[in-house]
Write an enzyme that holds these catalytic residues in place. Structure first.
Site, PDB file in Angstrom:
ATOM      1  N   LYS A  46       1.458   7.121   1.592  1.00 58.58           N
ATOM      2  CA  LYS A  46       0.071   7.607   1.633  1.00 58.58           C
ATOM      3  C   LYS A  46      -0.668   7.186   0.370  1.00 58.58           C
ATOM      4  O   LYS A  46      -1.815   6.758   0.423  1.00 58.58           O
ATOM      5  CB  LYS A  46       0.056   9.132   1.804  1.00 58.58           C
ATOM      6  CG  LYS A  46       0.454   9.566   3.216  1.00 58.58           C
ATOM      7  CD  LYS A  46       0.799  11.031   3.340  1.00 58.58           C
ATOM      8  CE  LYS A  46       1.335  11.291   4.761  1.00 58.58           C
ATOM      9  NZ  LYS A  46       1.870  12.636   4.972  1.00 58.58           N
ATOM     10  N   GLN A  90       2.591  18.407   2.226  1.00 58.35           N
ATOM     11  CA  GLN A  90       3.578  17.689   3.040  1.00 58.35           C
ATOM     12  C   GLN A  90       4.501  18.688   3.748  1.00 58.35           C
ATOM     13  O   GLN A  90       5.118  19.539   3.114  1.00 58.35           O
ATOM     14  CB  GLN A  90       4.389  16.721   2.164  1.00 58.35           C
ATOM     15  CG  GLN A  90       5.354  15.854   2.941  1.00 58.35           C
ATOM     16  CD  GLN A  90       4.661  14.905   3.928  1.00 58.35           C
ATOM     17  OE1 GLN A  90       3.638  14.315   3.633  1.00 58.35           O
ATOM     18  NE2 GLN A  90       5.234  14.770   5.115  1.00 58.35           N
ATOM     19  N   ASP A 113      -5.418  17.237   7.085  1.00 58.12           N
ATOM     20  CA  ASP A 113      -4.358  17.259   8.094  1.00 58.12           C
ATOM     21  C   ASP A 113      -4.825  17.983   9.366  1.00 58.12           C
ATOM     22  O   ASP A 113      -4.122  17.972  10.377  1.00 58.12           O
ATOM     23  CB  ASP A 113      -3.125  17.971   7.521  1.00 58.12           C
ATOM     24  CG  ASP A 113      -1.863  17.146   7.681  1.00 58.12           C
ATOM     25  OD1 ASP A 113      -1.948  16.051   8.267  1.00 58.12           O
ATOM     26  OD2 ASP A 113      -0.808  17.597   7.217  1.00 58.12           O
TER      27      ASP A 113
END
Ligand code: NAP
Length: 280
Positions: A46, A90, A113
């Site tokens: 990322k 994460q 997200d």
């Protein structure tokens, strides 16, 4: 449907948009708790792609045993920091952490997200906001490779908050207009359900669950599932057999994975715009 190629196109386009606007700072912050190897790899990728897109990125790395309060403190700080536009925690957090409580601290406009209650609510209500990166990546693949959706039958196998459910909502949205079936572990006649579909999406995590027998000739097949086997990473789709019948298909790896990262960066720019930190 080549996800690596489309990721590169999207990242290049983001870099162009950012430099054309005079390169204002657009910042993604990731929070990584523990030392799970795949999570470390995902986060590293990322940051590599963020740099290519001309974005700034920050990585908050915390020890697995740092505790719930410290993880929440870090996320709270990022939430309040006006120089941070997107926050990604994460997943999965190590055992024992309350992930929902951490997510609840992310403001909807920084939720790159798309997992918070507010983002899911916006998606259901059709209010502009941030949509999960993996479902968005699937939609980008369908658009880029000219897969018709209007009036077509789509089957999404899997109904998770992360992938299956938001993807089903996106496919059924006005303007996309697919007729969507959501299949899951209790679906009795998966073969029949899939065989009627023009678009089949596997988001399960069971190696080679979808065989050539599941696919109507010419259908588009998208593989989200990831299974780690001794032979390497394997998708939900038996690629070799299915590619002979499908009209279009994503490889695994090299399909939906890179698109998840591309759409994370797309979301980071959208987040900066939602916060008024980047020209609309
Ligand atoms: P999840 O929360 O475990 O959900 C899996 C879904 O599959 C559930 O809805 C489950 O049904 C359904 N399912 C399980 N066995 C089934 C079967 N035999 N037939 C039909 N449906 C079945 O997983 P997730 O977070 O959605 O992730 C799905 C997969 O995508 C995983 O392999 C994950 O690693 C991968 N993934 C890939 C990307 C990417 O970028 N490519 C991103 C995120 C996730 P029930 O609801 O009935 O339990």
């Amino acid at each position: 449907m080549d996800g690596n190629r489309l990721r590169d196109e999207i990242v290049l386009n983001l870099a162009h948009i950012i430099s054309s606007a005079g390169s204002p700072a657009v910042c993604l912050a990731t929070v990584l708790v523990g030392d799970d190897a795949p999570s470390q790899r995902y986060v590293r990728n990322k940051h590599v792609q963020a740099a290519k897109a001309g974005m700034i990125s920050r990585n908050e790395v915390l020890a697995a045993d740092v505790g719930q309060a410290e993880v929440e403190n870090v996320v709270r700080r990022l939430a309040q920091d006006p120089s941070v536009h997107g926050i990604l925690v994460q997943s999965p957090l190590p055992a024992g952490y309350d992930e929902e409580a951490v997510l609840a601290l992310i403001p909807a406009d920084k939720d790159v997200d798309g997992l918070t209650l507010a983002s899911m609510g916006r998606l259901v209500r059709g209010v502009p906001g941030l949509v999960g990166c993996t479902p968005l990546g699937v939609m980008r693949l369908l658009q880029r490779y000219g897969v018709a959706t209007s009036g077509k039958r789509a089957v999404v196998i899997g109904r998770s908050m992360l992938v299956g459910l938001p993807l089903s909502l996106l496919l059924a949205r006005k303007g996309v207009d697919a007729t969507v079936t959501i299949a899951h572990s209790r679906t009795a006649d998966l073969l029949e359900v899939c065989r009627q579909a023009d678009i089949v999406i596997g988001a399960v995590g069971q190696a080679h669950l979808i065989t050539a027998a599941h696919i109507k000739p010419g259908a588009a097949v998208i593989d989200v599932g990831i299974s780690r086997t001794e032979a390497g990473i394997v998708g939900d789709v038996d690629f070799e057999a299915v590619q002979a019948v499908a009209g279009a298909i994503t490889p695994m790896p090299g399909g939906t994975g890179p698109m998840t990262i591309a759409c994370l960066l797309e979301n980071t720019l959208t987040a900066a715009r939602l916060q008024g930190a980047f020209p609309a």
